[in-house]
Design a protein around this motif. Structure first.
Motif, PDB file in Angstrom:
ATOM      1  N   TYR A 352     -16.805  17.083 -23.461  1.00 61.32           N
ATOM      2  CA  TYR A 352     -15.983  17.606 -24.404  1.00 61.32           C
ATOM      3  C   TYR A 352     -15.534  18.764 -23.512  1.00 61.32           C
ATOM      4  N   GLY A 353     -14.261  18.562 -22.874  1.00 62.66           N
ATOM      5  CA  GLY A 353     -13.855  19.436 -21.912  1.00 62.66           C
ATOM      6  C   GLY A 353     -12.674  20.249 -22.690  1.00 62.66           C
ATOM      7  N   LEU A 354     -12.487  21.456 -22.704  1.00 67.69           N
ATOM      8  CA  LEU A 354     -11.968  22.491 -23.373  1.00 67.69           C
ATOM      9  C   LEU A 354     -11.140  23.694 -22.681  1.00 67.69           C
ATOM     10  N   PHE A 355      -9.944  23.754 -22.927  1.00 65.94           N
ATOM     11  CA  PHE A 355      -9.159  24.708 -22.273  1.00 65.94           C
ATOM     12  C   PHE A 355      -8.744  25.765 -23.267  1.00 65.94           C
ATOM     13  N   ALA A 375      -6.656  23.205 -25.806  1.00 73.22           N
ATOM     14  CA  ALA A 375      -6.328  21.662 -25.669  1.00 73.22           C
ATOM     15  C   ALA A 375      -7.678  21.240 -25.416  1.00 73.22           C
ATOM     16  N   GLY A 376      -8.109  20.104 -25.380  1.00 72.71           N
ATOM     17  CA  GLY A 376      -9.080  19.347 -25.135  1.00 72.71           C
ATOM     18  C   GLY A 376      -9.245  17.984 -25.575  1.00 72.71           C
ATOM     19  N   ARG A 377     -10.252  17.310 -24.930  1.00 74.08           N
ATOM     20  CA  ARG A 377     -10.527  15.871 -25.183  1.00 74.08           C
ATOM     21  C   ARG A 377     -12.002  15.541 -24.962  1.00 74.08           C
ATOM     22  N   ARG A 378     -12.297  14.646 -25.544  1.00 76.28           N
ATOM     23  CA  ARG A 378     -13.727  14.058 -25.340  1.00 76.28           C
ATOM     24  C   ARG A 378     -13.517  12.582 -24.599  1.00 76.28           C
ATOM     25  N   VAL A 379     -14.390  12.509 -23.470  1.00 79.85           N
ATOM     26  CA  VAL A 379     -14.477  11.244 -22.714  1.00 79.85           C
ATOM     27  C   VAL A 379     -15.827  10.936 -22.556  1.00 79.85           C
ATOM     28  N   LEU A 380     -15.970   9.661 -22.609  1.00 81.55           N
ATOM     29  CA  LEU A 380     -17.525   9.066 -22.184  1.00 81.55           C
ATOM     30  C   LEU A 380     -17.872   9.326 -20.924  1.00 81.55           C
ATOM     31  N   LEU A 381     -19.225   9.733 -20.769  1.00 79.08           N
ATOM     32  CA  LEU A 381     -19.610   9.776 -19.136  1.00 79.08           C
ATOM     33  C   LEU A 381     -19.934   8.721 -18.722  1.00 79.08           C
ATOM     34  N   ASP A 382     -19.907   7.264 -19.415  1.00 75.60           N
ATOM     35  CA  ASP A 382     -20.130   6.250 -18.696  1.00 75.60           C
ATOM     36  C   ASP A 382     -18.696   5.447 -18.574  1.00 75.60           C
ATOM     37  N   GLY A 383     -17.873   6.250 -18.671  1.00 82.56           N
ATOM     38  CA  GLY A 383     -16.327   5.421 -18.902  1.00 82.56           C
ATOM     39  C   GLY A 383     -15.711   5.876 -17.517  1.00 82.56           C
ATOM     40  N   ASP A 384     -14.433   5.752 -17.510  1.00 82.87           N
ATOM     41  CA  ASP A 384     -13.593   5.695 -16.384  1.00 82.87           C
ATOM     42  C   ASP A 384     -13.101   7.205 -15.937  1.00 82.87           C
ATOM     43  N   GLY A 385     -13.493   8.050 -16.754  1.00 82.17           N
ATOM     44  CA  GLY A 385     -13.084   9.472 -16.617  1.00 82.17           C
ATOM     45  C   GLY A 385     -11.692   9.740 -16.380  1.00 82.17           C
ATOM     46  N   ALA A 388      -7.998  12.704 -20.345  1.00 79.07           N
ATOM     47  CA  ALA A 388      -8.760  13.622 -20.758  1.00 79.07           C
ATOM     48  C   ALA A 388      -7.601  14.928 -20.959  1.00 79.07           C
ATOM     49  N   ALA A 389      -7.975  16.256 -21.233  1.00 80.00           N
ATOM     50  CA  ALA A 389      -7.014  17.285 -21.323  1.00 80.00           C
ATOM     51  C   ALA A 389      -7.500  18.483 -20.619  1.00 80.00           C
ATOM     52  N   ALA A 390      -8.542  18.697 -19.978  1.00 78.33           N
ATOM     53  CA  ALA A 390      -8.891  19.688 -19.589  1.00 78.33           C
ATOM     54  C   ALA A 390      -8.144  20.490 -18.075  1.00 78.33           C
ATOM     55  N   THR A 391      -7.394  19.709 -17.653  1.00 77.31           N
ATOM     56  CA  THR A 391      -6.459  20.218 -16.556  1.00 77.31           C
ATOM     57  C   THR A 391      -5.179  19.429 -16.967  1.00 77.31           C
ATOM     58  N   ALA A 392      -4.130  20.036 -16.013  1.00 80.05           N
ATOM     59  CA  ALA A 392      -2.754  19.760 -16.324  1.00 80.05           C
ATOM     60  C   ALA A 392      -2.505  18.207 -15.787  1.00 80.05           C
ATOM     61  N   ALA A 393      -3.182  17.446 -15.083  1.00 81.53           N
ATOM     62  CA  ALA A 393      -3.082  15.977 -14.749  1.00 81.53           C
ATOM     63  C   ALA A 393      -3.857  15.417 -15.715  1.00 81.53           C
ATOM     64  N   ARG A 394      -4.382  15.837 -16.759  1.00 82.60           N
ATOM     65  CA  ARG A 394      -5.463  15.157 -17.768  1.00 82.60           C
ATOM     66  C   ARG A 394      -6.479  14.700 -17.325  1.00 82.60           C
ATOM     67  N   PHE A 395      -7.197  15.282 -16.176  1.00 81.75           N
ATOM     68  CA  PHE A 395      -8.538  14.993 -15.657  1.00 81.75           C
ATOM     69  C   PHE A 395      -9.484  15.450 -16.676  1.00 81.75           C
TER      70      PHE A 395
END
Length: 581
Positions: A352-355, A375-385, A388-395
């Motif tokens: 869970y990456g939160l800005f 802003a924030g998203r959750r991404v699977l740790l065993d996914g492609d990474g 998301a929404a933690a940074t401007a590039a959606r990383f």
């Protein structure tokens, strides 16, 4: 007896007397040498053999007088003694002193252990073994293992406690006498099993764990022979040369930036005082015993409701967790999905990456409280990474982030996260998604651009040889090696020209009252007597500053490579957020 017989007898007696005196002097000299052997210093060869360690013609013990008192020579007669047989020429040659120190050991820290290897050069000194010493401090090093391998391939596995920095050093042994120890190296064993991770007592290691799948763009090495980025292909507006120029360009009159060829000094530590301002990402590992909080998105400036697919979700968070205290207030939670949370993908781990996350209302989190964020998203740790929404590039927050344990173990097995100033916000290349609300299109570099250390940073010299010739500090070699093997993705905007490399925030440690592990690493690696290590403690801010060697001309040694996919396309609307690192 005849007169002639008496003369012969007298001569024989005289000869016997002279011979007896010579033998007595020789014996006395030999005894004196043996007695002095008890004073031999560490590392000196035993005197039980003849000169130069061989059984000599002149009897045992005659080389034992050598040592510190007589310059290391193998034989010295007592002053004024004129009798006794002169030793052979090879006994006057300088005798070997203590064996030199071996190379510093290579240490691979895993889960509860470390593999220690002493890699000798092509012409190691004569020795009969290698000893390895381990401890948490230079004052308490203890013998951990010994090797008597005649092939000089020395390695052993040492059982250690997770979450503790250890120091390792090695020494040669010659016939039971120990030589000087090598320079110390440090390593930090940590857990490899996500099930056991929990802040602040169980962090993940570097050798046995990394976020996201092995085929994620973060964990995929740059393919040999991969083409340069080309304008007009794969959604890119700019070529490799244009992108590198934009990455390393400094603002006008910024002499300090220019002296570093565009790379910013990296501030480490001092998270509590927030000097320098902490734009890094605070990372926490939650488990089933931590409080539940409800996520709620709010505009960071106005406080008005904002859109996020995380709105209303519940997530566990360590009670003491705090966001990084820079303006971006990054906060990241690593947690396993449970039945009390949304039912999809139960039993798998998420980031869970939160800005712009809020602080706990009462100083620590309690069940049922609300965690506000922009802003924030959750991404699977065993996914492609991605996406998301933690940074401007959606990383994601963990995407490319250098962790303290990776610096301790000098091992980064993923691409790096980069931020730059001269951005074109109206576009992207894979793996970036549509960037934040466009700010500026005057730059000539896109989000998602992947930079790599060239195979030949200098024409005709491969990158490993180049690194060896520069003799850079270990931490700089570690980052440059990752930039060659995996590259670095541009994921956010910074200021003052140039670019920056992304680290985790020390707040992930200090929030629990624990020492900042990055600061601890920097303090160990820093040699206060020299600037050559690139680490400087700033007494004004109370932080360490990392500065790359000025001989690394980033504008010449980097290239931008072709992305792995042709387009970047978001799955949902872009997220507006400020710049961050």
């Amino acid at each position: 007896m005849t007169r002639r017989g008496c003369l012969i007898a007298a001569l024989v007696a005289a000869c016997l007397l002279v011979l007896t005196g010579a033998l007595s002097a020789s014996a006395s000299e030999g005894q004196g040498t043996n007695a002095s052997s008890q004073a031999s210093g560490p590392g000196e060869t035993s005197g039980k053999k003849g000169c130069w360690g061989r059984t000599g013609r002149h009897g045992q013990g005659r080389n034992k007088r050598r040592g510190r008192a007589n310059g290391g020579r193998g034989h010295s007669r007592k002053k004024g003694r004129g009798r006794g047989r002169r030793p052979s020429r090879h006994c006057h040659k300088p005798q070997p002193g203590p064996v030199e120190a071996p190379p510093a050991p290579d240490v691979t820290a895993g889960d509860g252990s470390a593999l220690v290897q002493v890699r000798e050069g092509p012409n190691p000194p004569g020795h009969t073994g290698v000893d390895v010493y381990v401890g948490t401090d230079l004052a308490n090093l203890e013998l951990a293992c010994s090797s008597r391998d005649p092939s000089h391939l020395h390695e052993c596995t040492v059982t250690l406690e997770n979450g503790q920095r250890y120091l390792f050093t090695a020494a040669y042994e010659l016939d039971g006498v120990l030589g000087p120890r090598s320079a110390p190296v440090s390593a930090w064993p940590d857990s490899c099993n996500l099930e056991f991770l929990h802040s602040p007592d169980a962090w993940p290691g570097s050798n046995c764990w990394r976020p996201f799948a092995d085929d994620s763009p973060w964990n995929t090495p740059v393919a040999p022979g991969l083409e340069d980025l080309a304008a007009g292909l794969d959604n890119s507006k700019y070529s490799s040369a244009e992108s590198v120029q934009a990455l390393t360009a400094c603002d006008a009159t910024n002499v300090e930036c220019e002296s570093r060829h565009g790379l910013h000094t990296i501030g480490i530590g001092s998270s509590d005082s927030n000097a320098p301002e902490d734009f890094k990402h605070a990372i926490y590992y939650a488990n089933a015993g931590d409080p539940y909080v409800t996520l709620r998105s709010r505009d960071c400036d106005s406080g008005e409701p904002a859109f996020s697919p995380l709105d209303g979700l519940q997530v566990r968070i360590p009670a003491e967790a705090q966001p990084a205290q820079g303006a971006d207030h990054h906060l990241t939670i690593i947690v396993k999905q449970t039945a009390a949370e949304p039912a999809d993908t139960q039993g798998r781990f998420f980031e869970y990456g939160l800005f712009c996350a809020g602080d706990p209302p009462g100083g620590t989190w309690e069940d049922g409280e609300v965690l506000d964020f922009d802003a924030g998203r959750r991404v699977l740790l065993d996914g492609d990474g991605t996406r998301a929404a933690a940074t401007a590039a959606r990383f994601p927050s963990l995407g490319g982030r250098i962790r303290a344990v990776e610096m301790e173990n000098a091992l980064i097995r993923h691409a790096l996260f980069l931020s730059a100033a001269n951005m074109d916000d109206f576009g992207c290349v894979y793996p970036a998604a549509q960037p934040a609300a466009p700010i500026d299109d005057t730059g000539t570099i896109l989000y998602g651009t992947r930079f790599q250390l060239k195979d030949e940073p200098v024409a005709g010299t491969d990158w490993r040889t180049w690194l060896d010739l520069l003799e850079l500090p270990v931490w700089q070699r570690t980052i440059l090696t990752a930039l060659h093997d995996y590259g670095g993705y541009l994921g956010d905007r910074t200021s003052n020209g140039g670019f920056i490399v992304g680290f985790e925030s020390g707040t992930g440690y200090t929030a629990f009252g624990r020492p900042d592990r990055l600061e601890g690493w920097a303090a160990f690696a820093d040699d206060p007597g020299t600037d050559a290590d690139g680490i400087l403690f700033n007494p004004v801010t109370g932080s360490f500053e990392l500065t790359f060697d000025s001989r690394v001309d980033w504008s010449q040694v980097l290239r931008a490579v072709r992305p792995a996919q042709a387009t970047c396309s978001p799955d949902d609307p872009p997220v507006a957020q400020a710049s961050s690192g």
